[in-house]
Scaffold this active site. Structure first.
Site: not given
Ligand code: BDR
Ligand code: CA
Length: 313
Positions: A11, A16, A41, A127, A169-170, A243-244
């Site tokens: 996303d 990402d 996102n 991701t 978040f994800n 993160h990703d």
């Molecule tokens: C995740 O949430 C999104 O904002 C980032 O792309 C990542 O996948 C981090 O919590």
């Molecule tokens: Ca992401």
């Protein structure tokens, strides 16, 4: 060595986007069968465009890109423009990409590709919110044995949440999809915030990426510079957590990561803690292990790997 066949579900999102560039830079190790996009996102019309812009920038217009689910399974879509900017990839120039959008739905592509594959042959790399993957599993459960493993970004234990006090978040965006994926029975490696918050883009690491001097290096640098600002303020850290890209880095160099086999269950009932990942780190529940929970990362090794790979594009 034959390249490992993978489907990336994302996303974009700057992190990402960097994950995609890292994957593009490793064709000998990773055979990217397709990039499926999902709302997360930012809305789907932007995530699918952003993935295609990254294919243009990385010179990989050959990879098929698909648009998928426009909203989570049950809950309304929650987006993260405060982190990623209104385009999702603020920091790079936005334009109408040359890489085409394929007409098939992401969920159809995932199902058709897995059905045509041998058992335990394809690695999924999600991701973003897990909507596309869960929808594919619900619609065609016979795809599950075809999955070699799932290496995903999502969840949090020791770090607490980043989009609610207890949820990452994800997983918070689509906890019902996460529940389906975490209970699918195939091996999962999860890069939660416990891992990704160790992978901070310090000024020195950012400068090393900028010093690559290529279009890709500049794009990565400029996106990260934008993306870092929000997290530096939020966490009071030296930079933002990347993160990703941990997912793809794990596929390329698993020794950079330390994990433990545990049970992870998803909270789907409580409004207060919706999307919390209940990680049974000390194995107190007796629930079966379903996840390799990554809790330690060699951050210098990660940034060396990332910078060296971006320099190849
Ligand atoms: C995740 O949430 C999104 O904002 C980032 O792309 C990542 O996948 C981090 O919590
Ligand atoms: Ca992401």
């Amino acid at each position: 060595m034959t390249a490992r066949p993978i489907i990336i579900d994302c996303d974009p999102g700057q992190d990402d986007a960097i994950m995609l560039l890292l994957a593009f830079a490793a064709p000998a190790e990773l055979d990217i069968l397709g990039i499926t996009t999902v709302a997360g996102n930012v809305p789907l019309n932007l995530t699918q465009r952003n993935a295609r812009i990254m294919c243009d920038i990385g010179g990989r217009q050959d990879i098929p890109v698909f648009a998928g689910c426009i909203r989570p399974m049950l809950r309304p879509l929650m987006t993260a423009e405060a982190v990623h900017g209104k385009t999702g990839i603020d920091g790079v120039e936005i334009y109408d990409p040359e890489t085409p959008l394929r007409p098939e739905h992401s969920v159809d592509f995932i199902i058709e590709t897995l059905l045509a594959a041998a058992d335990e042959s394809i690695t999924l790399v999600p991701t973003g919110p897990l909507t596309n993957i869960a929808m594919a599993i619900v619609r065609e459960p016979s795809i599950v044995p075809k999955i070699a493993e799932i290496v995903l970004m999502g969840g949090a234990m020791r770090e607490g949440g980043n989009s609610s006090p207890s949820a990452e978040f994800n997983i918070q965006v689509d906890p019902h999809a996460a529940h389906i994926v975490f209970s699918c029975g195939r091996p999962i490696t999860a890069m939660g915030l416990d891992a990704t918050h160790q992978v901070i883009t310090t000024a020195e690491r950012l400068a090393a990426i900028g010093a690559i001097g290529s279009d890709v290096g500049r794009a990565a640098h400029d996106m990260l510079e934008f993306y870092d600002r929000h997290d530096m303020e939020k966490y009071g850290s030296e930079g933002g957590p990347l993160h990703d890209p941990c997912t793809v880095a794990y596929l390329l160099a698993p020794d950079l990561f330390t994990g433990k086999q545990v049970n992870v269950a998803i909270e789907t009932q409580s409004d207060l803690t919706m999307g919390h990942t209940a990680v049974d780190f000390w194995r107190v529940t007796g629930r079966p292990e379903n996840t390799n929970w990554i809790y330690k990362v060699d951050a210098d090794g990660f940034y060396d790997l990332l910078t060296q790979h971006l320099a190849k594009l």
